[in-house]
Design an enzyme around this catalytic site. Structure first.
Site, PDB file in Angstrom:
ATOM      1  N   GLU A  81       0.746  -1.154  -0.006  1.00 39.67           N
ATOM      2  CA  GLU A  81      -0.042   0.019   0.198  1.00 39.67           C
ATOM      3  C   GLU A  81       1.034   1.048  -0.088  1.00 39.67           C
ATOM      4  OE1 GLU A  81      -2.816   0.441   3.284  1.00 39.67           O
ATOM      5  OE2 GLU A  81      -3.626   2.263   2.360  1.00 39.67           O
ATOM      6  N   HIS A 130      -9.480  -4.191   9.948  1.00 40.57           N
ATOM      7  CA  HIS A 130      -9.379  -3.891   8.409  1.00 40.57           C
ATOM      8  C   HIS A 130      -9.882  -5.067   7.571  1.00 40.57           C
ATOM      9  CE1 HIS A 130      -8.161  -0.171   7.310  1.00 40.57           C
ATOM     10  NE2 HIS A 130      -7.057   0.119   7.955  1.00 40.57           N
ATOM     11  N   GLU A 178      -9.866   3.874   6.197  1.00 41.60           N
ATOM     12  CA  GLU A 178      -9.368   4.324   7.319  1.00 41.60           C
ATOM     13  C   GLU A 178      -9.999   5.081   8.201  1.00 41.60           C
ATOM     14  OE1 GLU A 178      -6.730   2.934   7.935  1.00 41.60           O
ATOM     15  OE2 GLU A 178      -5.912   2.240   6.046  1.00 41.60           O
ATOM     16  N   HIS A 226      -6.834  -2.157  15.001  1.00 41.01           N
ATOM     17  CA  HIS A 226      -6.805  -1.500  13.673  1.00 41.01           C
ATOM     18  C   HIS A 226      -6.691  -2.419  12.677  1.00 41.01           C
ATOM     19  CE1 HIS A 226      -6.895   2.298  11.174  1.00 41.01           C
ATOM     20  NE2 HIS A 226      -6.227   1.398  10.644  1.00 41.01           N
ATOM     21  N   GLU A 227      -5.544  -3.074  12.524  1.00 42.91           N
ATOM     22  CA  GLU A 227      -5.277  -3.712  11.519  1.00 42.91           C
ATOM     23  C   GLU A 227      -6.199  -4.906  11.322  1.00 42.91           C
ATOM     24  OE1 GLU A 227      -3.367  -2.320   9.437  1.00 42.91           O
ATOM     25  OE2 GLU A 227      -2.611  -1.058  10.991  1.00 42.91           O
ATOM     26  N   GLU A 242      -2.328  -3.913   7.150  1.00 42.40           N
ATOM     27  CA  GLU A 242      -3.402  -5.047   7.116  1.00 42.40           C
ATOM     28  C   GLU A 242      -3.447  -5.995   6.083  1.00 42.40           C
ATOM     29  OE1 GLU A 242      -3.720  -1.640   6.413  1.00 42.40           O
ATOM     30  OE2 GLU A 242      -5.376  -1.639   5.123  1.00 42.40           O
ATOM     31  N   ASN A 243      -2.203  -6.503   5.497  1.00 42.85           N
ATOM     32  CA  ASN A 243      -2.415  -7.367   4.464  1.00 42.85           C
ATOM     33  C   ASN A 243      -3.414  -8.481   4.859  1.00 42.85           C
ATOM     34  OD1 ASN A 243       0.030  -6.082   3.211  1.00 42.85           O
ATOM     35  ND2 ASN A 243       1.133  -6.634   4.840  1.00 42.85           N
ATOM     36  N   GLY A 259       3.343   2.104  10.435  1.00 41.96           N
ATOM     37  CA  GLY A 259       3.088   1.635  11.707  1.00 41.96           C
ATOM     38  C   GLY A 259       2.831  -0.016  11.592  1.00 41.96           C
ATOM     39  N   ALA A 260       1.783   0.147  10.793  1.00 42.20           N
ATOM     40  CA  ALA A 260       1.544  -1.542  10.637  1.00 42.20           C
ATOM     41  C   ALA A 260       0.710  -1.622   9.309  1.00 42.20           C
ATOM     42  CB  ALA A 260       0.775  -1.718  11.680  1.00 42.20           C
TER      43      ALA A 260
HETATM   44 ZN   LIG Z   1      -5.571   1.278   8.633  1.00 38.66          ZN
END
Ligand SMILES: [Zn+2]
Length: 1863
Positions: A207, A387, A406, A383-384, A350-351, A347-348
């Site tokens: 991304e 997603h 988001e 959060h991830e 979400e794959n 930060g991270a």
């Molecule tokens: Zn996100």
């Protein structure tokens, strides 16, 4: 995806450098296999398809690929221009023409080259007839090696590859398979986008558009496919091979390799693809879903980190459960993986089923992570995970819709955290962050809607607006629809769109449809940028018991959105009664609403009326912050806020009320501090009321309210952050605001001390208690640490001791880091002391050695030190950069250090710009490594608009520097990406456009985005305005591309007239010849305008006024007379201001025309021509030739007649080689209130500079070089100056064309002169035979001197440098008119020079002094200045040996950068002799530069108290002196100062504390306050005065300090300090014996005295041995021991020998006994040849003094030393000059000796400073990278000079932080 930092700033941007780097890599690739092609490629011109390359090159490829159409040659790039990324617009969205249905990927991972084989099954969307080409995005570091369509090798002409992708020209009909084989080098991919190797692992980040860095693909989110991924790699190095989905196969391969196969059954866009390969350890757990399925949960980390993933694992499980319970969403696969890696930009991510995290958001144990870290990990893991549905299952159609996934997912993680912990606290945190960062983004140049309309690089839009404001928008749906309605909407959204790529509109529609509501008003939030302002007014009507609420909303314009519509603002509210209860709500005519409701405000102005309201309520509005707006409640009183704070049922509003109260108070105090200079800051704030009792009371009741959660308490008593207030203060001073906040903190701490201590006690952890991350435990820690933080602000030893203990004993990181931060805060208040620095360092070192193996823990350490507010911390941060803990390649390191630093209001915003400079350097350094990181750091500058003008300009200068270094401004490819896009946003499009215009760009050359923003017409207007502003000629500038010539000049003249500019003589060719405008007519119009509008004469700019006097004879008096006359005709004047026109002259004056001026004829009409008399006709004939004719060649009378009639115009030609002379300014008009700087005529600005920089006989070309302007521009100014007779052109005597030029109407001369009008240097150069211009009366000047004046070796002149104060005195004094004239010249022009002029000036000064005999008081001191000036000038003239002398005003160098000022000084002068004391900063001279003039003033370090300390230590005597390092806070007076009635303060950073002339004298009652006030900004030398100190209780108080000194400290000097001083001139003048004998003996005596008479002595060198006259300058030898001659003297003889003449402050001479050792000390410090004076302080006790008086001796101590010429008293000045003259101080030998002496002094100062100081900037301004900047060391520790020795000082516990220091 979660961006890099959850707490601050935006996600990174792509930098333009990326383009460059890729390009470089391409070139390397090209040159290897196909050398023949490299030349074409490297010129960027060739565009070729891969297929066009020769097939023969296929040999270079591996056998396994032979079956394919192998492509040997690398991709050849397109030209740069077409490679530029395009700006994408949301409105241009088109669905993809092809659908990729399935993707099979095979990765062959290797150390060198990694192969990716991609097999795509593609479905067309169109019918077979319309098969558009298939375009797959690519990147230049991905190399195509094979392409196959439906199993067949694609013919070479079937496709085309360039740097942005691959085009398959005509894909086959129907469905088809495409195989794409590529190679890449992940190990070289430092961008961390696409596939990269880092820390030994392969990893991906796709991304937003990283997948194209892996293989060619339709890289857009609306292409959703199912993926199967096979990974092959070396098994020993990469035992773990992961991708999305479920593991469906694995096995061994030959050569120690292995493979895995992953299958992801859910369709996903490629940005969710992920691959990880590496040597990772794993922790596993399971989760049973609500339907009973077991899901394996695995977290992969480096082996030694597996013990730290428990919390993340628990968080994951809680997230999965929460999503089931709250949204009914169950996880959909059997496996969920998380991988933690260190090198990760974001930060991270979400794959799908393979989340990749920055390790700091996964790893945590209580000893290494704080409560905040735990909360963050929980939030991000959630959060991830969330997603998986909002983002993965339902994704975005295009990147404009980013907020769809988001904003929604942030909302979900906020709700999750609120449910897990304290809901009120979570809301306060989220809103605080929103306000602190997003509001300023929304208010700044980066403002954009949550759904942007266009982007160039999507990376730029991972912003707080898209994320955080996006979440607020989602929250508004909830506010409007209620929790249940919101859930209904979510359900429908998933039902409709699962497996699809959709838009924000789809989300809105689902929400609306599920609830049957019209939500279109909410839709505007998606398209409108900016934070709406909501103003609420209330009205209670007691008669009908109604309560009216009126809401008015408005949103400020933002870039690209001038007009804003009203939006839907849900306002949740309640009404509170007097007793605190809630009043039932009922809208007029509506139903009962309970005690809380949500009003939908949709109009710009809207009213709601509640009925049955029994009393005036206190409204509680916008509860829970129900909309992201700035709300103002009109008429809201502090009492209302206190009421809400006490009674509101909504905890957010309760917090808010307290917060608003604190903000109001902070703003009040800030303005009080800002507006006044009376007393110390503390005094000012106290005078403004200090911290209000009501606020203290409210905080107190909160602290003791047992019902309130501890974390909430901690928040509720927190003062607002600086960032919340900065934007409320136009032109804020961040440092001052910080000080105000610190003051409030201290006050609150003081007053709430017992409550805070009780809170600490109640919430302290029980020894041995295990750490727990729970809401309750966090609350206790939060409150306890908040309370400790407050107490630390007091900086008391007990508190610091306690903190130190807590720091050492902490069992968890929350407590440990809080204690460390509190220690740092306490340290910032006291930290500058030697032991303070050591102790802070020691505490920090302790932390470091404990955690050095823990990079994540060390990040906190870096950030804490970087963000410290210890003054001057920038040096420490610089040192940190070379600390082993810091690795500039690691993004986290950079964020901690640099962004941490940017948070320090004291150091980042340091007034001297050092912080900005440092961060600018950091950006440039980091950008070489990682452009995304650099881009984020640059973000620290983008808020520049909020600060005061000085800071703004310094911040902009840094932005500009980054921009310039990038070289981006010239490269319009780069303009479109990354850094520049952010910079240009920040610096506003305006500035970019201005730069483009300045660089001569044409409209079609502008990048698209600017063309979008600025229509061509607008651009042309700007070009025109730009050229007009600079007075360019139409022909020779870009103006010709913008408009027709006539229009241009018409506008130009209008502008000139309006600005009252000088007549545009340089445009005579058009303006005079063609338009036939005469200067006379022009100025008539200007005066007419001015008088008609009743403008004062001062509104006319100075040079214009001078020209008007010349042409029309109207000066100030005439102007006023005309106005009076006009106004006397009262009625007529009122009716028609035009009558002034009749009062103006009707014809121009007869002006003086120099023989060499050129006469041109205007375009004559036929009748005009016929009316010429024969002589006139002849003149016209000659002058009509191209270039005109010399005046001397024409009939003067005829020319004047023609000039009067406006038929000829005059040109004043100037050539580069012309030499100049500047006579005293005559007829100069001094109007001080000229127009604003923006409208300033560049010509006028340049004229002032010419006055400063021009020396006699300098050529125009040389002057251009000195001033760093181009010759053509300078010629226009010089021409103007000559015309106004402020400048004379000297005869250059150049020979070639002399005879030529004399001839009648020489065509060559004409050509040259004509060229000037068009600023055409080329034309000038093309005609070298140009005739010279004779100037007979100056003829004798040229020759000899010129050579000396020019070269690099420096000039020969002697500059006597005075300051504005002297100039001012001169102008005020009763001077002769001629003298006044020179004073004006000095004041206006900055200098006075020329032998005759100086001679005249001296005469006139004497005459003025004569004239003023008998004056007293102030007038007498003015006369004194005149007398001193005459004395100095005479002395210098006598010693100068015929070299030119000048009087230079220091301020005329002020605006110039030091290098330019140095060039000017060194160009003109061989000697610089300043007055003492010259104000800061010091002159930009350097002893180390060979070209530098000999400087008789102080070196930079000699302008600090170091010089005094040096003198004291060298002499072994001096007053008791205490040196206090900056930054510490004194709790009481150090014992050394006890008993003092006064202290003298000598600051190191005189500029920082705004002291013009040290010392500052402070009386006993103010000592502590003053010391603390000054110590915040500067180190101090402090000298106590009074009985106890054995000096100065006798003597005249009034005469204690000289005039200059008392001026700066008069307020404190009511009675004057008890001190008697006497000034001894340097060089020393001995009172008796012959000078030489006396001096030699004195030196010898000193040597004996200081060496106890031991050892053999040496006599002083050459000077003593030769000749009869004593010459102190020739004594270059040091004096190590006593001399025989000296030792032979009796003590009485010695004392006689040491008698010199000194001067009392009143000017009376008196003999004085030199302190023992002083003469030798001066000599040994290289001061033997210096000019100046030593001030001695009387040191004897009264009785002893009396006794000494009796036998003729008094005891004196050296107090200070000043270098340069003292102007007062004039007797002292006289003595210094006499000494200088006697020593022939300008003789070669003396100069050389003085230069040598300065070297000795510099070395001695450096040694002293090195021993006790640290390198840092002491004065504001200047550049740091050269020796000209005013930079010196300052002390780092406290020192004591006890009268004989300097040693480090013990202050005991008088200064805060001492216990810490000793620990
Ligand atoms: Zn996100």
């Amino acid at each position: 995806m979660v961006t890099g930092s959850l707490t601050s700033t935006t996600r990174c941007l792509q930098l333009a450098r990326g383009v460059t780097r890729n390009f470089r890599r391409r070139c390397i690739a090209v040159s290897k296999p196909e050398a023949a092609l490299s030349s074409t490629a490297s010129t960027h011109t060739a565009v070729r398809s891969v297929a066009a390359l020769p097939a023969a090159s296929s040999r270079s490829h591996r056998a396994s690929f032979r079956a394919f159409a192998t492509v040997a040659a690398p991709v050849i790039e397109e030209p740069m221009a077409s490679q530029a990324p395009k700006e994408c617009f949301r409105k241009d969205y088109k669905p993809p023409p092809y659908v990729i249905d399935t993707v099979h990927l095979t990765f062959l991972l290797n150390e060198d080259v990694t192969r990716v084989e991609s097999r795509l099954h593609i479905l067309p969307k169109q019918t077979d007839e319309q098969r558009p080409p298939l375009f797959l995005n690519g990147r230049s570091d991905v190399k195509l090696v094979a392409l196959k369509v439906n199993g067949e090798v694609a013919p070479e002409d079937a496709y085309e590859v360039n740097s942005s992708g691959l085009t398959l020209k005509s894909p086959p009909a129907g469905e088809f398979d495409l195989e794409v084989h590529t190679e890449c080098q992940p190990q070289n991919n430092t961008s961390l986008e696409g596939l990269y190797r880092s820390g030994g692992n392969f990893c991906t980040q796709c991304e937003a558009e990283g997948f194209r860095g892996i293989t060619f693909f339709q890289d857009r989110p609306d292409v959703m496919a199912t993926y199967t991924t096979r990974i092959e790699a070396d098994k020993s190095k990469y035992p773990v091979l992961l991708s999305n989905g479920n593991l469906v196969g694995s096995g061994e391969l030959d050569g120690g390799r292995h493979f895995t196969v992953w299958e992801d059954p859910f369709r996903k866009p490629c940005y969710l693809f992920a691959l990880v390969a590496g040597d990772l350890a794993m922790k596993e757990d399971t989760f049973k879903t609500c339907s009973g399925r077991d899901v394996a949960l695995r977290i992969f980390t480096r082996a030694h980190d597996t013990g730290r993933v428990d919390f993340a694992m628990q968080s994951l499980k809680r997230s999965m459960k929460w999503d089931e319970e709250v949204f009914g969403l169950e996880y959909d696969l059997d496996l969920f993986n998380i991988v933690a890696v260190d090198d990760f930009n974001m930060g991270a991510m979400e794959n799908k089923s393979l989340n990749i995290f920055n390790s700091r958001l996964v790893l945590a144990t209580p000893d290494t992570a704080t409560d905040g870290d735990f909360a963050r990990i929980e939030g991000v893991v959630g959060h991830e995970y969330f997603h998986n549905y909002t983002g993965n299952r339902v994704t975005c159609r295009d990147w404009f819709q980013l907020t769809l996934k988001e904003g929604l997912t942030v909302y979900r993680d906020q709700e999750f955290s609120a449910d897990m912990n304290s809901r009120p606290v979570k809301r306060v945190e989220d809103v605080s962050r929103l306000r602190a960062a997003q509001f300023s983004e929304d208010n700044g140049p980066m403002a954009h809607p949550i759904r942007p309309e266009s982007y160039i690089k999507m990376d730029n839009f991972y912003t707080l607006t898209v994320y955080e404001k996006g979440a607020e928008v989602v929250r508004m749906y909830e506010a409007v629809l209620g929790k249940e309605g919101f859930r209904k909407g979510m359900d429908l959204y998933f039902q409709r769109h699962d497996g699809q790529a959709v838009t924000c509109d789809d989300f809105l529609a689902a929400m609306a449809d599920a609830n049957g509501e019209d939500l279109s008003a909410l839709g505007k939030w998606y398209s409108q940028a900016g934070t709406p302002r909501l103003t609420v007014s209330t009205d209670y009507n007691p008669s009908d018991k109604t309560y009216k609420l009126r809401f008015q909303q408005a949103t400020d314009p933002s870039p690209g959105q001038p007009e804003k519509a009203a939006v839907l603002i849900p306002v949740r509210l309640g009404l509170l009664a007097k007793d605190g209860s809630e009043i039932p709500l009922k809208l007029q005519g509506g139903a009962d609403l309970g005690t809380e409701t949500v009003l939908r405000v949709t109009e710009a102005d809207q009213e709601f009326v509640f009925q049955d309201v029994p009393e005036v309520p206190v409204p509680s509005l916008l509860r829970g912050f129900s909309a992201p707006v700035r709300m103002t409640v009109e008429g809201q009183t502090d009492e209302d806020l206190l009421h809400l704070l006490a009674h509101d049922t909504d905890s957010f509003n309760r917090w808010e009320a307290g917060h608003v109260l604190a903000k109001k108070l902070m703003l009040v105090l800030y303005s009080a501090a800002k507006d006044s200079n009376e007393g110390t800051l503390e005094q000012r704030l106290a005078a403004a009321g200090g911290v209000k009792a009501s606020l203290v009371g409210a905080y107190r009741s909160l602290l003791t309210d047992s019902r309130v959660d501890g974390t909430f308490k901690a928040y509720a008593i927190s003062l607002p952050e600086m960032s919340e207030l900065i934007d409320k203060i136009p032109g804020a001073d961040p440092t001052l605001l910080h000080e105000v906040r610190e003051f409030m903190t201290r006050e609150l701490a003081q007053q709430l001390r017992s409550e805070l201590e009780a809170a600490i006690k109640e919430n302290d952890c029980v020894p041995g208690e295990a750490y727990e991350f729970s809401a309750a435990a966090c609350a206790r820690r939060a409150l306890k640490n908040k309370a400790l933080g407050y107490l630390s602000a007091l900086g008391e030893p007990e508190v610091t001791e306690q903190l130190l203990r807590r720091f050492k004993e902490a069992t968890n990181m929350t407590d440990e880091i809080s204690a460390l931060a509190a220690l740092d805060r306490a340290g910032a208040r006291l930290g500058g002391t030697a032991s303070g620095v050591e102790a802070r360092t020691a505490a920090m070192d302790g932390y470091y050695s404990k955690w050095e193996k823990e990079p994540l823990v060390i990040l906190k350490w870096l950030a804490l030190q970087a963000g410290s507010n210890v003054p001057g911390n920038v040096a420490a941060v610089k040192r940190l950069m070379s600390h082993p803990a810091f690795n500039i390649n690691n993004p986290n390191n950079c964020y901690s250090l640099f962004l941490g630093f940017a948070r320090s209001p004291v150091n980042f915003h340091a007034a001297d710009g050092s912080g900005y400079e440092f961060l600018g350097d950091a950006v440039l350094a980091v950008d070489k490594i990682n452009h995304q990181v650099a881009s984020r750091i640059v973000g620290a500058f983008t808020t520049f608009k909020q600060y005061d003008a000085e800071r703004q300009s310094m911040m902009r200068a840094q932005l500009q520097r980054v921009l310039d270094t990038q070289g981006l401004s010239e490269n319009h490819v780069a303009v479109q990406v990354g850094l520049l896009s952010k910079l240009t946003h920040a610096m506003a499009t305006e500035e970019y456009l201005t730069k483009s215009i300045a660089s001569g760009k044409r409209y079609h050359e502008l990048p698209d985005r600017f063309r979008q923003a600025v229509p061509e017409e607008d651009w042309k207007r700007r070009v025109k305005e730009y050229c007009i502003g600079r007075g360019f000629s139409w022909v020779a500038s870009v103006a010709s591309t913008a408009c027709p010539e006539a229009e241009y000049y018409e506008d130009l003249l209008r502008f000139y007239r309006q600005q009252k500019r000088l007549f545009p003589y340089h445009l005579g060719e058009y303006v005079c010849r063609h338009l036939r405008l005469t200067p006379f007519r022009y100025y008539v119009n200007i005066l007419y305008d001015s008088m008609k509008e009743d403008h004062p004469y001062d509104s006319v700019p100075n040079f214009t006024a001078a020209d008007i006097v010349r042409i029309m004879g109207i000066g100030r008096n005439e102007y006023i007379a005309i106005m009076v006359q006009a106004k006397s005709k009262k009625l007529m004047w009122r009716m028609n201001k035009g009558i002034v026109k009749d009062l103006l002259p009707q014809a121009p004056l007869n002006i003086q025309i120099e023989p060499w001026w050129l006469v041109h004829v205007v375009n004559l009409g036929e009748s005009e021509y016929r009316q010429l008399d024969p002589t006139e006709a002849t003149v016209c004939h000659i002058a009509a030739r191209p270039g005109g004719a010399r005046f001397s060649d024409l009939n003067g009378t005829a020319v004047r007649q023609l000039y009067q009639r406006g038929l000829v115009w005059l040109d004043v030609p100037v050539r580069p080689e012309d030499q100049l002379s500047i006579p005293p300014l005559e007829g100069f008009v001094s109007n001080k209130t000229t127009t604003a700087a923006t409208a300033q005529d560049p010509l006028e600005t340049l004229l002032y500079q010419i006055f400063v920089a021009a020396s006699d006989h300098v050529t125009v070309a040389k002057l251009a070089d000195i001033l760093n302007v181009d010759v053509a521009t300078l010629r226009v100014s010089i021409s103007m100056a000559c015309r106004l007779r402020f400048c004379r052109k000297l005869d250059t005597g150049s020979s070639a064309g002399a005879e030529d030029g004399g001839g009648m109407g020489s065509p060559n001369a004409s050509m040259a002169a004509g060229a000037l009008g068009a600023l055409d240097l080329d034309a000038m150069l093309r005609s070298p035979e140009v005739g010279p211009i004779d100037s007979p009366k100056e003829g004798s000047f040229h020759g000899g001197e010129l050579a000396g004046g020019g070269g690099a070796a420096g000039g020969t002149g002697i500059a006597f440098v005075v300051d504005a104060e002297v100039t001012g005195y001169l102008m005020m004094g009763a001077l002769t008119p001629n003298c006044k004239k020179h004073s004006v010249t000095l004041f206006e022009g900055g200098r006075v020079y020329g032998a005759e002029v100086i001679a005249e000036l001296i005469e006139e000064l004497h005459a003025s002094v004569e004239m003023s005999q008998g004056f007293e008081g102030e007038m007498k001191s003015l006369v004194d200045y005149a007398r001193s000036l005459a004395v100095v000038l005479e002395c210098v003239r006598a010693c100068a040996g015929g070299r030119p002398i000048e009087l230079l005003r220091k301020e005329s160098l002020a605006g110039m950068p030091p290098p330019q000022a140095f060039r000017i000084l060194s160009h003109s002068y061989g000697v610089v002799l300043p007055i003492t004391s010259l104000a800061f900063p010091p002159l930009p001279l350097s002893n180390a530069r060979p070209a530098s003039p000999v400087n008789y003033g102080p070196l930079p370090a000699a302008q600090t108290p170091w010089l005094q300390l040096l003198l004291y230590t060298a002499t072994g005597s001096g007053p008791l002196s205490l040196v206090l390092a900056a930054g510490q806070q004194l709790r009481r007076l150090p014992s050394q100062l006890h008993g003092a009635t006064h202290v003298l303060l000598w600051p190191w950073d005189a500029a920082a504390v705004r002291v013009q002339n040290p010392p500052v004298v402070v009386e006993a009652p103010f000592m502590l306050h003053s010391l603390n006030e000054y110590l915040q900004r500067s180190a101090l030398l402090v000298q106590p005065l009074g009985q106890r100190f054995n000096h100065g209780s006798t003597g005249s108080c009034a005469a204690a300090l000289d005039k200059a000194d008392t001026a700066s400290c008069r307020p404190q000097l009511a009675d004057g300090p008890p001190m008697v001083t006497i000034d001894v001139p340097l060089p020393l003048v001995y009172a008796d014996l012959s000078s030489k004998a006396a001096a030699t003996a004195a030196l010898a005596t000193d040597a004996v005295a200081s060496n106890g008479g031991s050892g053999p002595g040496r006599l002083p060198g050459a000077g003593a041995a030769s000749g009869d006259s004593w010459n102190p300058f020739e004594l270059a030898e040091p004096l190590p021991g006593g001399s025989e001659r000296g030792s032979n003297l009796s003590s009485h003889q010695r004392s006689l020998l040491q008698r010199v003449v000194g001067f009392l402050p009143g000017g009376e001479a008196q003999q004085v006994q030199l302190p023992a050792g002083l003469a030798a000390a001066l000599h040994n410090l290289g001061l033997g040849g210096s000019l100046g004076f030593v001030r001695l302080l009387q040191a004897a006790a009264p009785s002893a003094a009396a006794a000494d008086e009796a036998n003729g001796t008094q005891h004196w101590l050296p107090l200070m030393l000043r270098l340069g010429i003292p102007m007062q008293p004039s007797s002292l000045c006289h003595a210094v000059c006499e000494g200088a003259a006697a020593a022939d101080f300008l003789g070669a030998g003396a100069k050389q000796a003085h230069r040598g002496g300065q070297g000795v002094l510099a070395a001695a100062l450096a040694a002293l400073a090195a021993e006790h100081g640290a390198c840092s900037s002491a004065f504001a301004g200047g550049g740091q990278d050269d020796d000209l900047g005013p930079f010196v060391d300052r002390p780092v520790g406290n020192l004591l000079f006890d009268g004989s020795l300097l040693s480090s000082a013990q202050l005991g516990d008088a200064a805060d932080g001492m216990p810490l220091l000793l620990a």
